[in-house]
Scaffold this motif. Structure first.
Motif, short mmCIF file in Angstrom:
data_model
loop_
_atom_site.label_atom_id
_atom_site.label_comp_id
_atom_site.label_asym_id
_atom_site.label_seq_id
_atom_site.Cartn_x
_atom_site.Cartn_y
_atom_site.Cartn_z
N GLU A 1 27.78 6.39 43.49
CA GLU A 1 28.28 6.11 44.84
C GLU A 1 28.11 4.63 45.19
N GLN A 2 27.02 4.03 44.69
CA GLN A 2 26.70 2.65 45.04
C GLN A 2 27.08 1.66 43.93
N LYS A 3 27.73 2.17 42.89
CA LYS A 3 28.18 1.34 41.77
C LYS A 3 27.02 0.60 41.09
N VAL A 4 25.96 1.34 40.81
CA VAL A 4 24.77 0.81 40.13
C VAL A 4 24.72 1.45 38.74
N GLN A 5 24.40 0.65 37.73
CA GLN A 5 24.46 1.11 36.35
C GLN A 5 23.13 1.56 35.75
N VAL A 6 22.02 1.38 36.49
CA VAL A 6 20.71 1.74 35.96
C VAL A 6 20.02 2.66 36.96
N ILE A 7 19.43 3.74 36.45
CA ILE A 7 18.74 4.69 37.30
C ILE A 7 17.33 4.94 36.79
N ALA A 8 16.49 5.45 37.66
CA ALA A 8 15.15 5.86 37.26
C ALA A 8 14.73 7.03 38.13
N VAL A 9 13.79 7.80 37.62
CA VAL A 9 13.17 8.87 38.39
C VAL A 9 11.66 8.73 38.23
N SER A 10 10.95 9.09 39.29
CA SER A 10 9.50 8.99 39.23
C SER A 10 8.86 9.95 40.22
N ASP A 11 7.69 10.42 39.85
CA ASP A 11 6.87 11.22 40.77
C ASP A 11 5.57 10.47 41.10
N GLY A 12 5.58 9.18 40.83
CA GLY A 12 4.40 8.36 41.10
C GLY A 12 3.40 8.36 39.97
N GLY B 1 24.18 10.51 40.64
CA GLY B 1 25.16 10.67 41.71
C GLY B 1 25.04 9.56 42.74
N TYR B 2 23.81 9.25 43.16
CA TYR B 2 23.59 8.19 44.14
C TYR B 2 23.99 6.83 43.58
N ALA B 3 23.68 6.60 42.30
CA ALA B 3 24.00 5.32 41.67
C ALA B 3 25.51 5.12 41.56
N ASN C 1 13.95 -1.69 48.34
CA ASN C 1 14.61 -1.13 49.52
C ASN C 1 14.51 0.39 49.53
N ARG C 2 13.98 0.93 50.62
CA ARG C 2 13.88 2.38 50.75
C ARG C 2 15.07 2.93 51.54
N GLN C 3 15.48 4.13 51.15
CA GLN C 3 16.51 4.88 51.85
C GLN C 3 17.81 4.08 52.04
N VAL C 4 18.41 3.71 50.92
CA VAL C 4 19.71 3.03 50.95
C VAL C 4 20.77 4.09 50.67
N GLN C 5 21.59 4.33 51.69
CA GLN C 5 22.52 5.46 51.67
C GLN C 5 21.69 6.71 51.39
N ARG C 6 21.96 7.44 50.33
CA ARG C 6 21.17 8.65 50.06
C ARG C 6 20.08 8.43 49.03
N ALA C 7 20.02 7.25 48.44
CA ALA C 7 19.02 6.95 47.41
C ALA C 7 17.65 6.69 48.04
N LEU D 1 18.99 -1.21 40.51
CA LEU D 1 18.35 0.03 40.04
C LEU D 1 18.24 1.01 41.20
N VAL D 2 18.66 2.24 40.97
CA VAL D 2 18.48 3.33 41.93
C VAL D 2 17.36 4.22 41.39
N ILE D 3 16.38 4.49 42.25
CA ILE D 3 15.24 5.33 41.86
C ILE D 3 15.21 6.57 42.73
N GLU D 4 15.15 7.72 42.09
CA GLU D 4 14.96 8.99 42.80
C GLU D 4 13.47 9.33 42.69
N ALA D 5 12.81 9.42 43.83
CA ALA D 5 11.39 9.74 43.87
C ALA D 5 11.21 11.22 44.15
N LYS D 6 10.25 11.81 43.48
CA LYS D 6 9.87 13.21 43.69
C LYS D 6 8.38 13.25 44.03
N HIS D 7 7.95 14.35 44.61
CA HIS D 7 6.52 14.43 44.96
C HIS D 7 5.66 14.38 43.70
#
Length: 142
Positions: A122-133, A118-120, A74-80, A92-98
């Protein structure tokens, strides 16, 4: 008697689910890599690529290589940027960067993790990830 908690790596490697996962990754990786390279042509052509390029790469990675159903990507769920779900439950909440935004920069990774956290929360999610592809870093929230 062993002091180890849980099964050893050798024991896990013998599990059929583990073996199937490794086989799928090996079978799908080359096709994914080629598709990722195609998405990154914009960066080579113009010197930069924007965040949606990284989001597209992740949208290729999770269903094909990691066997996460596309319908649960799912893309663009609330601010995630991206939220992966299973049976409607946010996992899982993923923050994507260029592309290249996170490479070789622990500070950039930490800032992206803080944003994802912060986004996770807000949405009560316990796992996060970040990626730039090009890199993917995941963490459990405590």
């Amino acid at each position: 008697m062993s002091d180890a908690v849980g099964p050893s790596y050798e024991e896990c490697a013998q599990l059929s689910g583990y073996k199937k996962c490794v086989e799928r990754i090996q079978a799908e990786w080359e096709g994914f890599r080629k598709k990722r390279d195609e998405r990154l042509v914009q960066e080579r052509r113009y010197g930069e690529a924007r965040e949606p390029v990284a989001e597209g790469i992740l949208e290729d990675l999770f269903p094909s290589v990691l066997d996460w159903p596309l319908g649960n990507f799912n893309r663009q769920v609330q601010r995630a940027d991206i939220v992966l779900t299973d049976l409607g439950i946010k996992k899982l909440v993923i923050e994507a960067k260029h592309p290249r935004a996170l490479r070789w920069s622990r500070g950039a990774v930490d800032r992206a993790l803080d944003q994802a956290e912060g986004y996770a929360r807000e949405q009560k999610v316990q796992v996060i990830a970040v990626s730039d592809g090009q890199m993917l870093y995941a963490a459990n929230l405590v």
